[in-house]
Design a protein around this motif. Sequence first.
Motif, short mmCIF file in Angstrom:
data_model
loop_
_atom_site.label_atom_id
_atom_site.label_comp_id
_atom_site.label_asym_id
_atom_site.label_seq_id
_atom_site.Cartn_x
_atom_site.Cartn_y
_atom_site.Cartn_z
N GLU A 1 0.83 -1.20 0.00
CA GLU A 1 0.00 0.00 0.00
C GLU A 1 0.87 1.26 0.00
O GLU A 1 0.58 2.23 -0.71
CB GLU A 1 -0.94 0.00 1.21
N ALA A 2 1.94 1.24 0.77
CA ALA A 2 2.82 2.40 0.87
C ALA A 2 3.46 2.72 -0.48
O ALA A 2 3.63 3.90 -0.84
CB ALA A 2 3.88 2.18 1.93
N LEU A 3 3.81 1.68 -1.22
CA LEU A 3 4.49 1.88 -2.50
C LEU A 3 3.57 2.43 -3.59
O LEU A 3 4.05 2.84 -4.66
CB LEU A 3 5.13 0.57 -2.96
N LYS A 4 2.29 2.48 -3.32
CA LYS A 4 1.36 3.08 -4.28
C LYS A 4 1.48 4.60 -4.32
O LYS A 4 1.00 5.24 -5.25
CB LYS A 4 -0.08 2.68 -3.94
N GLY A 5 2.08 5.17 -3.27
CA GLY A 5 2.26 6.61 -3.22
C GLY A 5 1.09 7.33 -2.59
O GLY A 5 0.02 6.74 -2.35
N SER A 6 1.26 8.62 -2.32
CA SER A 6 0.26 9.39 -1.57
C SER A 6 -0.71 10.16 -2.47
O SER A 6 -1.34 11.11 -2.03
CB SER A 6 0.97 10.37 -0.63
N THR A 7 -0.82 9.74 -3.73
CA THR A 7 -1.78 10.38 -4.63
C THR A 7 -3.11 9.64 -4.64
O THR A 7 -3.90 9.79 -5.56
CB THR A 7 -1.21 10.44 -6.06
N PHE A 8 -3.36 8.84 -3.59
CA PHE A 8 -4.57 8.04 -3.51
C PHE A 8 -5.82 8.93 -3.37
O PHE A 8 -5.75 10.09 -2.95
CB PHE A 8 -4.49 7.10 -2.30
N LYS A 9 -6.94 8.36 -3.69
CA LYS A 9 -8.24 8.99 -3.49
C LYS A 9 -9.13 8.01 -2.74
O LYS A 9 -9.39 6.91 -3.21
CB LYS A 9 -8.88 9.34 -4.83
N LYS A 10 -9.57 8.41 -1.55
CA LYS A 10 -10.44 7.56 -0.75
C LYS A 10 -11.82 8.19 -0.63
O LYS A 10 -11.96 9.40 -0.46
CB LYS A 10 -9.86 7.34 0.65
N ARG A 11 -12.81 7.33 -0.68
CA ARG A 11 -14.19 7.76 -0.49
C ARG A 11 -14.62 7.29 0.90
O ARG A 11 -14.48 6.11 1.24
CB ARG A 11 -15.09 7.18 -1.57
N ILE A 12 -15.10 8.22 1.72
CA ILE A 12 -15.34 7.90 3.13
C ILE A 12 -16.78 8.17 3.53
O ILE A 12 -17.48 9.01 2.97
CB ILE A 12 -14.39 8.69 4.06
N SER A 13 -17.21 7.39 4.51
CA SER A 13 -18.48 7.59 5.20
C SER A 13 -18.15 7.96 6.63
O SER A 13 -17.31 7.31 7.26
CB SER A 13 -19.32 6.31 5.15
N ILE A 14 -18.80 9.00 7.16
CA ILE A 14 -18.50 9.47 8.52
C ILE A 14 -19.73 9.27 9.40
O ILE A 14 -20.78 9.90 9.17
CB ILE A 14 -18.08 10.95 8.52
N LEU A 15 -19.61 8.43 10.39
CA LEU A 15 -20.68 8.23 11.38
C LEU A 15 -20.40 9.14 12.56
O LEU A 15 -19.35 9.04 13.20
CB LEU A 15 -20.72 6.77 11.83
#
Length: 487
Positions: free
Chosen positions: A73-87
């Motif tokens: 996961e770390a080697l994928k780099g910090s340009t990730f996009k996460k979709r989150i749900s906040i309870l």
Amino acid sequence: MKLPSIAVGFFLASHQASGFSTNLLSSSSITKQSSTSSLNVFSVSGSTGTGEGWIDPSAPVNSAASLKKTLDEALKGSTFKKRISILGSTGSIGTQTLDIVDACPDNFVVDALSAGNNAKLMADQVMKYSPKVASLSTPEAAAELKTLLKERGCTNMPEIVHGAEGIVEAATVGSADTVVTGIVGAAGLLPTIEAIKLGKDIALANKETLISGGPVINPLVEKHGINMLPADSEHSAIFQCLQGVPPGGLRRVILTASGGAFRDFSKDELFKMCEEDPRAVQKKATTHPNWDMGAKITLDSATMMNKGLEVIEAHYLFGASYDDIDIVIHPQSIVHSMVETQDTSCIAQLGWADMRLPIVYSVSWPHRLKMPYKPLNLAEIGSLTFKAPDTEKYPCIALAYEAGKKGGTMTAVLNAANEAANEMFREDVGLGFLDIPKLIEGAMEAHKEDFKVDDVTLDDILNCDAWAREYVAENTKNVVKAPILST
């Protein structure tokens, strides 16, 4: 009502090693030999070298698979996009999570929000973040939200839901990768389970999920292969310290505690104040010296039940036996917790008392995002101090260790009894500060008749939760008349 001798005795016997002292745990780790190979394999976790009392962790640590997952996961780099749900989006955890979204708009998209009855703040959040689902506690609050959004000309109307079903809908929205569980209490248990079943990672800020539901949650985490990522300060610190520690390398977990509102009071001073000025105690108990937290957690900090609950949570998150989890009071709240490795090195995570730091790591793990926060300056702090907790002043600590060691449904009873007593104290129904541990102890003692340790189900946990709350409600009048805790 008298606390059992175990409430102080076993804790003092097992946990006076709290802090930086390492010479009190003398057993060294061992290295197993494979029966089919001459290669050494990983050593055994814990201070005894036997692994006794340790379990498989729910967090991605302490295994070869978790090391590989972290690296990949770390080697994928910090340009990730996460979709989150906040309870719990309008509460402390939720609003600070949204601060992180604001700071890192390229990394996060909000797909669902759930909250209590604050329709006005929810309307602000919906207008800003355009979630697909918005849930509030009651149909009246949901209707108010719909009206507010129409009045503001909302062009991207979310699905508006309410109640327990609404929280589950927010947690299970199809597009979300990660669910931030920022709601307080056992209400977070079912939506977390449903999210896990759908393969969603959990940014865990709800202590009760593992404290009450650990016997159910941990097998589900393993079955569905999700990442359980701690979002509270202490467990995030431990999680961060364990990055790169090989399987079997963990010897001991050391949870730091601010000491809460009464940390500078002796036991006698606190007990006297409880007798002579209960109003002053009530006011002080709901004001935290370091952290800006919700009312329930602030009171838990004053009784130090929060730390007892965190011990149980650490057991399920990191797999450590209760004999290898210690507590040390650290008033400055700069060292957020530590781990001791098999070579007796202590690794600590430090930072300002800012809940955004653990939250951002939980939603970005294993990446390190650049954040616009004030850097830590140790010279500005000057000194860091540590001391062992006074278990006579804080009987809730020992009750939590006792419940954790019993396991099964006992931790659900501990948690629910504490939650109910905590709420009654804050509602000013005549419950005293020292009555809180009396009620919890009474519930645990009464539960021994129906205690279950094997094959615990969600229904078992929910039934025990409901029973413990009823016990507290029914026994409040009797416990208020009982004498101060004996020591």
